[in-house]
Design an enzyme around this catalytic site. Structure first.
Site, PDB file in Angstrom:
ATOM      1  N   ASP A 107       0.852  -1.264  -0.086  1.00  0.00           N
ATOM      2  CA  ASP A 107       0.108  -0.113  -0.086  1.00  0.00           C
ATOM      3  C   ASP A 107       1.006   1.161  -0.060  1.00  0.00           C
ATOM      4  O   ASP A 107       1.978   1.142   0.310  1.00  0.00           O
ATOM      5  CB  ASP A 107      -0.728  -0.002   1.203  1.00  0.00           C
ATOM      6  CG  ASP A 107      -1.785   1.030   1.617  1.00  0.00           C
ATOM      7  OD1 ASP A 107      -2.362   1.567   0.443  1.00  0.00           O
ATOM      8  OD2 ASP A 107      -1.628   1.778   2.463  1.00  0.00           O
ATOM      9  N   ASP A 109      -0.615   5.027   0.904  1.00  0.00           N
ATOM     10  CA  ASP A 109      -0.720   6.032   1.822  1.00  0.00           C
ATOM     11  C   ASP A 109      -0.618   5.640   3.193  1.00  0.00           C
ATOM     12  O   ASP A 109      -1.660   4.678   3.445  1.00  0.00           O
ATOM     13  CB  ASP A 109      -1.909   7.008   1.452  1.00  0.00           C
ATOM     14  CG  ASP A 109      -1.768   7.674   0.015  1.00  0.00           C
ATOM     15  OD1 ASP A 109      -0.971   8.706   0.049  1.00  0.00           O
ATOM     16  OD2 ASP A 109      -2.193   7.303  -0.751  1.00  0.00           O
ATOM     17  N   ASN A 218      -1.980  -0.872   5.933  1.00  0.00           N
ATOM     18  CA  ASN A 218      -2.425  -0.233   7.344  1.00  0.00           C
ATOM     19  C   ASN A 218      -3.991  -0.227   7.351  1.00  0.00           C
ATOM     20  O   ASN A 218      -4.496   0.064   8.544  1.00  0.00           O
ATOM     21  CB  ASN A 218      -2.040   1.207   7.344  1.00  0.00           C
ATOM     22  CG  ASN A 218      -2.869   2.263   6.797  1.00  0.00           C
ATOM     23  OD1 ASN A 218      -2.862   1.909   5.536  1.00  0.00           O
ATOM     24  ND2 ASN A 218      -3.512   3.185   7.253  1.00  0.00           N
TER      25      ASN A 218
END
EC number: 3.1.3.16
Length: 271
Positions: A107, A109, A218
């Site tokens: 991922d 961001d 996240n």
């Protein structure tokens, strides 16, 4: 629990102090006239019921919340559904150099970087993004040890960037971040599946063996279809003392030789 694409008043008022709106936010541009811009540009993947701090763009009198909620600070998700053409895969054939390697889906961001529309004095990158005919400056902070992490992962894995953010933002950021050419492929929002209000990264559509595929993200909502393939990472916004990526390097070094990540990750999760 509130849907990941439903936003609270606090979330509407945070667009970016050091963050990304789903893609770029930790604070928010609060003016109503700007909201449609952020809806179109940023993603919201968080399905967690966690409150997030207001961004630097909040009014001076506004107080910040204690903890930010992963990828939920930028407005509602677009009502978008991806329909895959039967027999197609999101990724090209594995190159000879990556033959036999595990595919690591990473991922962007709040996993590798944190972005904001609000000027940040110590920004690592400043990326111009055109939204509805107007160019906006996006200020990007790199997570500590991201360079070392990516360089080592590129040696061990077939690395793929997979973000629910739009390519017009994520592509130029990745150009600046990935200075060693670690990412073999890049996948953006249109490659996600819109499921129950969230942009989900469906690993089964990659064209890779799932028992040799790992996702680092996240936001649990983004890998809800394949939680057993996930290595969760804490959301990062601006903590210069963060060492999570550094601590993950030896773990991924050990996992890189695994023939079945379900067995290996199961052993790591065991008490």
């Amino acid at each position: 629990m509130e849907s990941s694409c439903m936003i609270t008043q606090v979330q509407r008022e945070e667009v970016l102090v050091q963050a990304k709106p789903g893609l770029v936010s930790k604070t928010s541009l609060k003016k109503p006239r700007n909201r449609s811009i952020f809806k179109a540009l940023f993603c919201c993947l968080s399905a967690q019921n966690v409150s997030r701090p207001a961004g630097p763009s909040d009014p001076p009198t506004q107080k910040e919340e204690a903890h930010p909620s992963p990828k939920s600070d930028l407005l509602q998700c677009l009502q978008y559904q991806y329909y895959q053409i039967p027999g197609t895969s999101l990724l090209p054939e594995v190159t000879p150099a990556d033959k036999g390697k595990i595919c690591m889906v990473i991922d962007l961001d709040e996993t590798l970087v944190h972005s904001s529309f609000k000027p940040i004095s110590n920004a690592d990158f400043i990326v111009p993004v055109e939204i509805e005919g107007t160019t906006h400056q996006v200020y990007v902070l790199k997570r500590p040890y991201v360079d070392e992490f990516l360089e080592r992962m590129g040696e061990l894995y077939e690395c793929v960037l997979f973000t629910a953010s739009l390519a017009k933002y994520a592509d130029p950021v990745t150009d600046l971040l990935d200075k060693h050419g670690v990412f073999r492929s890049r996948l953006f929002r249109e490659a996600c599946v819109f499921h129950q209000g969230c942009y989900v990264k469906d690993l089964s559509r990659l064209g890779r063996d799932l028992k040799k595929t790992i996702i680092l993200d996240n936001s649990p909502a983004s890998y809800i279809f394949h939680p057993e393939n996930a290595v969760p990472v804490q959301s990062w916004f601006d903590d210069i003392g963060d060492t999570e990526l550094l601590s993950l390097i030896p773990i991924f070094e050990e996992l890189s030789d695994s023939e079945d990540i379900y067995t290996s990750l199961g052993q790591l999760r065991a008490p």
